[in-house]
Design a protein around this motif. Structure first.
Motif, mmCIF file in Angstrom:
data_model
loop_
_atom_site.group_PDB
_atom_site.id
_atom_site.type_symbol
_atom_site.label_atom_id
_atom_site.label_comp_id
_atom_site.label_asym_id
_atom_site.label_seq_id
_atom_site.Cartn_x
_atom_site.Cartn_y
_atom_site.Cartn_z
ATOM 1 N N GLY A 1 -20.636 23.994 -26.638
ATOM 2 C CA GLY A 1 -20.394 22.890 -27.575
ATOM 3 C C GLY A 1 -19.600 23.296 -28.785
ATOM 4 N N ASP B 1 -12.694 27.336 -20.794
ATOM 5 C CA ASP B 1 -12.927 25.961 -21.232
ATOM 6 C C ASP B 1 -14.344 25.517 -20.896
ATOM 7 O OD1 ASP B 1 -10.367 25.811 -22.199
ATOM 8 O OD2 ASP B 1 -9.556 24.782 -20.445
ATOM 9 N N ARG B 2 -14.843 25.941 -19.714
ATOM 10 C CA ARG B 2 -16.192 25.548 -19.316
ATOM 11 C C ARG B 2 -17.244 26.196 -20.208
ATOM 12 N NH1 ARG B 2 -19.492 21.760 -18.038
ATOM 13 N NH2 ARG B 2 -21.131 22.324 -16.525
ATOM 14 N N GLN C 1 -15.519 24.745 -30.318
ATOM 15 C CA GLN C 1 -14.076 24.700 -30.067
ATOM 16 C C GLN C 1 -13.508 26.119 -30.006
ATOM 17 O OE1 GLN C 1 -11.801 21.599 -32.232
ATOM 18 N NE2 GLN C 1 -13.742 21.129 -33.264
ATOM 19 N N GLN D 1 -17.323 24.393 -23.415
ATOM 20 C CA GLN D 1 -17.957 23.083 -23.238
ATOM 21 C C GLN D 1 -19.483 23.197 -23.263
ATOM 22 O OE1 GLN D 1 -16.928 21.171 -19.562
ATOM 23 N NE2 GLN D 1 -18.159 19.348 -19.986
#
Length: 501
Positions: free
Chosen positions: A495, A488-489, A497, A492
């Motif tokens: 940028g 997930d990091r 999905q 993130q």
């Protein structure tokens, strides 16, 4: 105990039934691996000297030679791998810094391989690039925040100098000295033929390459080799080199034995002297200093050429790039930790810097947040291997990509990582006249041209499948990217999905 514990990296195997003792391998190997015994009328090979360039195996007329990588059967230990043990042996025997060439070969994540591209289906139909126009034309340089037009529709806004590319791929900085003249000329000629740009690196602009200067970017590096007002005005753009991905934070060194009369004239240094590039520019210790140099170059070129800054991908890269843009850079080139080099300390190449994927994502996001993304173009480098890597980089926020290693491979490089020895058997990373002649400039130019044309076709095919007919529509459009095998990091920071979302 034995003084030498280092074992050969490669084993040269010769099939005695196929070998006809023609001595091609003897003549072709600059490392003196093969030797002909006149008394026995037989060729013998010293595996300890082999660097794995495959020159002998490639040219053996009877396919009698094979090269096999040697992996000593050390006791299995996840911490103390065979390579770590070999490195300690070498340093214990030599007492010096371990040098290497090319890019980082370690098994660290390649994030381009963990990103997938979108494709059109029903509501957004795909485009056939064979029957419909596809626009790869790219301009690099500062863009205005808005355009103003006169009542008759004429553009009133003045746009600064731009680099115009027919394909969003350029040849990255490789200096004459680190590579041969033949390789330098082939890169320049291919850039001219395709409609893109090659970069001189910090080695100056050779007199015979000046006819292609309209497709050349020249560097102003810490050593200032070959830099004068004529050098700056000859090229299409100027790049201030602060750092590079293979060795962030350190300088460069071209040994004096490589500084021939030709290189001496090009670099404007005495023949036979070491060409040492300091780690820092001794007139740049702040963003204000960088701004002063940028505008000094712009003044010297009468504001007719884009001036950019090349930096290595390191921690806080977004803030560094923002400072460069605010200092007046028309483009920022970012070199990731897999970027290639002619020579670098092995420990620095393999352990310093960050992946270009994260650096690009962070810089593009920061410049957009600050409202200055239009003030500079972003060029990214660091081991781009194929057209898909380029498309993903543009979707992540790049304007164009630099390629170096891929270009050398197209000319025949086998990635033996011994560029710093000057004994390149393929005539690329050498100044030995006997070896340099092995690289035919016409053939090398054609191969480089074919490579960029192939990538251009593939970029069009990928864009067509995405329903996009202009590279401008892809730039920074991260909705076209999805991640796989990413935390997930990581998603993130990039940028993007997760696949399926």
């Amino acid at each position: 105990m034995p003084e030498w514990l280092t074992q050969p990296d490669f084993l040269v195997e010769r099939d005695p039934e196929r070998c006809i003792q023609c001595e091609v391998c003897v003549r072709q190997c600059a490392n003196e691996v093969h030797e002909f015994d006149a008394e026995l009328r037989e060729v013998f090979s010293d595996s300890a000297a082999c660097v794995g360039c495959h020159r002998c195996a490639s040219l053996c007329p009877t396919d009698a030679i094979s090269i096999r990588e040697v992996e000593l059967e050390f006791r299995t230990n996840a911490n103390w791998s065979p390579q770590v043990i070999r490195n300690i042996y070498r340093q214990a025997e030599q007492g010096g810094v371990l040098l290497t060439g090319m890019g980082n070969p370690e098994g660290l994540p390649i994030y381009w391989d963990r990103m997938l591209l979108n494709a059109s289906q029903v509501t957004n139909p795909s485009i056939d690039p064979l029957r419909e126009p596809m626009e790869l034309f790219t301009q690099l340089g500062k863009k205005p925040a808005r355009l103003e037009f006169a009542e008759d529709g004429a553009l009133q806004t003045q746009i600064g100098p731009q680099l115009e590319l027919k394909v969003p791929v350029m040849f990255s900085a490789m200096s004459y000295g680190s590579i041969s003249y033949n390789a330098s000329e082939a890169l320049a000629r291919a850039a001219h033929e395709v409609g893109t740009y090659a970069n001189t690196g910090e080695g100056g602009l050779h007199e015979h390459i000046k006819p292609y200067a309209d497709n050349m970017i020249v560097q102003v590096a810490s050593g200032r080799f070959g830099v004068d007002v004529d050098y700056l005005n000859a090229a299409a753009a100027i790049e201030i080199k602060i750092g590079q991905g293979a060795k962030p934070g350190i300088g460069g060194h071209l040994p004096g034995e490589k500084v021939s009369a030709d290189i001496s004239a090009t670099r404007m240094i005495p023949e036979g002297t070491d060409a040492i590039s300091p780690a820092p520019h001794h007139d740049i210790y702040s963003i204000e200093d960088l701004r002063q140099l940028i505008y000094a170059i712009k003044e010297a070129t009468r504001y007719t050429k884009p001036v950019g800054v090349k930096i290595a991908a390191v921690h806080h890269i977004a803030a560094i790039a923002s400072g460069a843009v605010r200092a007046g850079a028309d483009f920022v080139a970012i070199d990731g930790y897999r970027g290639g080099t002619g020579a670098a300390p092995t420990m620095i190449r393999n352990n310093v810097g960050i992946p270009i994927e994260f650096a690009l994502a962070a810089v593009d996001a920061r410049l957009r947040e600050e409202g200055i993304r239009h003030d500079a173009s972003l060029i990214v480098a660091g081991s781009f291997r194929c057209a898909a890597d380029v498309v993903k980089a543009i979707a992540l926020g790049a304007d164009a990509c630099y390629i170096g290693t891929a270009a050398l491979v197209a000319m025949g490089c086998h990635l033996c990582q011994k560029c710093y020895t000057g004994k390149c058997n393929w005539g690329i990373a050498t100044q030995d006249p006997y070896l340099t002649r092995r690289l035919n400039t016409n053939i090398a130019t054609r191969r480089l041209t074919n490579l960029l044309q192939s990538w251009g076709h593939e970029i069009q095919e990928i864009m067509g499948g995405m329903g996009i007919n202009a590279i401008e529509s892809l730039r920074g459009n991260r909705d076209h990217l999805r991640g796989v095998n990413l935390s997930d990091r990581e998603l993130q920071v990039l940028g993007i999905q997760m696949a399926g979302e």
